[in-house]
Scaffold this active site. Structure first.
Site, short mmCIF file in Angstrom:
data_model
loop_
_atom_site.label_atom_id
_atom_site.label_comp_id
_atom_site.label_asym_id
_atom_site.label_seq_id
_atom_site.Cartn_x
_atom_site.Cartn_y
_atom_site.Cartn_z
N GLU A 238 68.58 85.90 69.75
CA GLU A 238 68.35 85.41 68.55
C GLU A 238 67.00 85.68 67.79
O GLU A 238 65.80 85.46 68.52
CB GLU A 238 68.80 83.92 68.20
CG GLU A 238 70.10 83.76 68.68
CD GLU A 238 71.26 84.62 68.10
OE1 GLU A 238 71.10 85.03 67.09
OE2 GLU A 238 72.29 84.64 68.60
N CYS A 239 66.97 86.09 66.54
CA CYS A 239 65.62 86.14 65.90
C CYS A 239 65.12 84.86 65.40
O CYS A 239 64.03 84.92 64.71
CB CYS A 239 65.69 87.25 64.74
SG CYS A 239 66.80 86.57 63.34
#
EC number: 1.8.4.8
Length: 253
Positions: A238-239
């Protein structure tokens, strides 16, 4: 299913909030993606917006949401390090679907960040997390605030990674409703939808990319690699956009 008031839900404890949303999610699982979007627009409090990275399968959500509400704001957090093909894809889909595009960036330019912090993406998990906070999380929060968003649509799918496998369709993240209409779709369903509407994959799909983000943290897929390993050197999936830090009242799911 009843209409949901965000202010009421935010006044509940985490446990009460989660239980309340779980009841609604049971019913949402029975609906089609199109029916879910309609339900959200009719029953959730607040202005809608769709976040898009304009990645490999981005056209699905852009078509799905704007077909139902054509003026939905489309939020892009532009790091300044996207592939040239991504910027071309953004222009292509914006023109094709007449998108109401809103672009948000970090307060510091890419060059300024590199001068101050060095190349954060080369500094392990801690550096990547700082990079993502500066370039993705903070601009997204500004977008949600400036556009007065109450319903945040996103195209996350359970099939994409282990970190997404147990996500619910509806949750509360950072003080707004988070809604994932295609959460249970498979890659095959995505393919058929794009084919039905004659919509393209991202241009780099044909070059062997399964997931596309920034140039320096995206790898072409190689035999034996999972999709998760093609991003952030396999250190993260995930960013940061889709991780609830609990600061602004989230359901924690």
């Amino acid at each position: 299913m009843p209409k949901l008031q965000l202010s009421e839900l935010l006044s509940l404890t985490k446990v009460e909030q989660t239980l309340r949303l779980a009841e609604v999610n049971v019913e949402l699982e029975k609906l089609t993606a199109q029916e879910r979007v309609v339900w959200a627009l009719e029953n959730l409090e607040g202005n809608p917006a769709l976040s898009s990275s304009f990645g490999i399968q981005a056209a699905v959500m852009l078509q799905l949401v704007t077909e139902i509400k054509s003026d939905t704001p489309i939020i892009l957090t532009d790091t300044g390090y996207l592939f040239p093909e991504t910027y071309q894809f953004i222009d292509q889909l914006t023109d094709r679907l007449n998108l109401n595009l809103h672009v948000f960036t970090a307060d510091e330019s890419p060059n300024w960040q590199e001068a101050r912090y060095g190349k954060l993406w080369e500094q392990g998990v801690e550096g990547i997390e700082k990079y993502n906070k500066l370039n993705k999380v903070q601009p997204m929060r500004r977008a949600l605030d400036q556009l007065e968003v109450g319903i945040w649509f996103s195209g996350l799918r359970r099939e994409q990674s282990g970190s997404r496998a147990n996500l619910p369709i509806l949750s509360i993240q950072n003080g707004v409703f988070k809604f994932l209409p295609v959460l249970d779709w498979t890659n095959k369903e995505v393919h058929y939808f794009l084919k039905e509407y004659d919509l393209p994959y991202h241009p780099l799909w044909d070059q062997g990319y399964l997931s596309v983000g920034d140039t320096h943290t995206t790898q072409k897929w190689e035999p034996g690699m999972s999709e998760e390993e093609t991003r952030f050197f396999g250190l993260k999936r995930e960013c940061g956009l889709h991780e609830d830090d609990g600061e602004l009242g989230g359901s924690g799911i």
